[in-house]
Write an enzyme that holds these catalytic residues in place. Structure first.
Site, short mmCIF file in Angstrom:
data_model
loop_
_atom_site.label_atom_id
_atom_site.label_comp_id
_atom_site.label_asym_id
_atom_site.label_seq_id
_atom_site.Cartn_x
_atom_site.Cartn_y
_atom_site.Cartn_z
N LYS A 161 29.17 -12.29 -20.97
CA LYS A 161 30.35 -12.43 -19.96
C LYS A 161 29.98 -13.10 -18.48
O LYS A 161 31.21 -14.02 -18.76
CB LYS A 161 30.89 -10.86 -20.12
N THR A 185 26.35 3.08 -10.81
CA THR A 185 27.31 1.74 -9.86
C THR A 185 28.20 1.07 -8.91
O THR A 185 27.91 0.80 -7.68
CB THR A 185 27.42 0.32 -11.13
N CYS A 242 35.17 7.19 -19.32
CA CYS A 242 37.12 7.46 -18.58
C CYS A 242 36.96 6.33 -20.12
O CYS A 242 38.66 5.92 -20.23
CB CYS A 242 36.72 6.52 -17.85
#
Ligand SMILES: [Zn+2]
Length: 259
Positions: A82, A130, A186
């Site tokens: 990415k 993070t 999530c």
């Protein structure tokens, strides 16, 4: 060059040429170029940030395309990293901006290199581990950061400035149980693509303010949007801390940075 390219932005009197010039010298870092990070990176590069480091060790895949604006179907077919695919796209958008892909996972070993000479950190991650690491780094080295999160039809944004606002651990002592240990937990709830773009836009505006030296205009609130049910909640950060015995900003114990 500056005046033509950014004429519509400079015309905003509160920002003006001075703001544009300062933004053009600004150095920011986006942690994660997924849903939030794709939009934030594009908005900052189009706005004229001087340097942007984009951090991600993940590859592009088809399920990213509904919300990750920097990637196209050809990327999803080839699985590029990415950060590299994003850097190519961002350089094509604004070749004056210095784009630095950082294709490693951000952890306690890499964050010092990743955040070197960075003035503002944008948290576009999908996990609390993070976020707490960024929080430790931000408090220890006094770097402001803009955090956001999205889930289903909701999102929230806050700008944390060490020495001025509470830190993340003042507000949230530990990761919510739904997310502890598993960064993908999530994701079972899903998210509407446009909700991601809305929160990323908020983050980008906040980052522009900080980078262009308008920190006094940074939002003083944790802002929660429920775009599905059309509600907005603003919680002043000053009501959330700083907490005197916060392990991070209070006791200066950087558990995530220096375990
Ligand atoms: Zn704190």
């Amino acid at each position: 060059m500056i005046s033509k390219r950014f004429s519509r932005q400079i015309a905003f009197a509160a920002f003006g040429t001075d703001g544009q010039v300062r933004l053009g010298k600004g150095r920011a870092m986006v942690v994660g170029v997924g849903g939030l990070g794709s939009w934030v990176a594009e908005l900052l590069v189009r706005a004229g940030v001087g340097m942007l480091r984009i951090c991600d060790d993940d590859s592009v895949e088809l399920s990213n395309l509904h919300r990750q604006a920097l990637y196209v179907e050809a990327d999803a077919a080839q699985w590029p990293l990415k950060a590299e695919a994003a850097a190519k796209r961002l350089s094509a958008i604004n070749s004056d901006c210095q784009i630095e892909p950082f294709c490693e996972r951000i952890d306690r070993l890499t964050i010092h290199r990743a955040a070197k000479e960075i003035e503002v950190i944008i948290d576009a991650t999908d996990n609390f581990e993070t976020r707490f690491l960024i929080n430790d780094y931000a408090v220890k080295y006094s770097v402001p950061w803009v955090s956001a999160g999205v889930m289903e039809g909701e999102g929230q944004v806050m700008t944390l400035m060490p020495g001025t606002t509470p830190c993340l651990r003042c507000i949230l002592p530990s990761a919510p149980s739904c997310c502890a240990g598993d960064s993908n937990a999530c994701f079972q709830f899903g998210v509407l693509g446009p909700v991601v773009a809305a929160m990323a836009s908020m983050q980008a505006v906040e980052a522009v303010k900080l980078l262009a030296d308008f920190a006094d205009k940074a939002s003083p609130c944790l802002t929660k949007f429920d775009l599905w049910n059309n509600t907005l909640q603003r919680i002043p950060l000053s009501t959330l801390g700083p907490v005197a015995d916060c392990p991070c900003c209070g006791r200066k114990e950087f558990d995530y940075l220096e375990p």
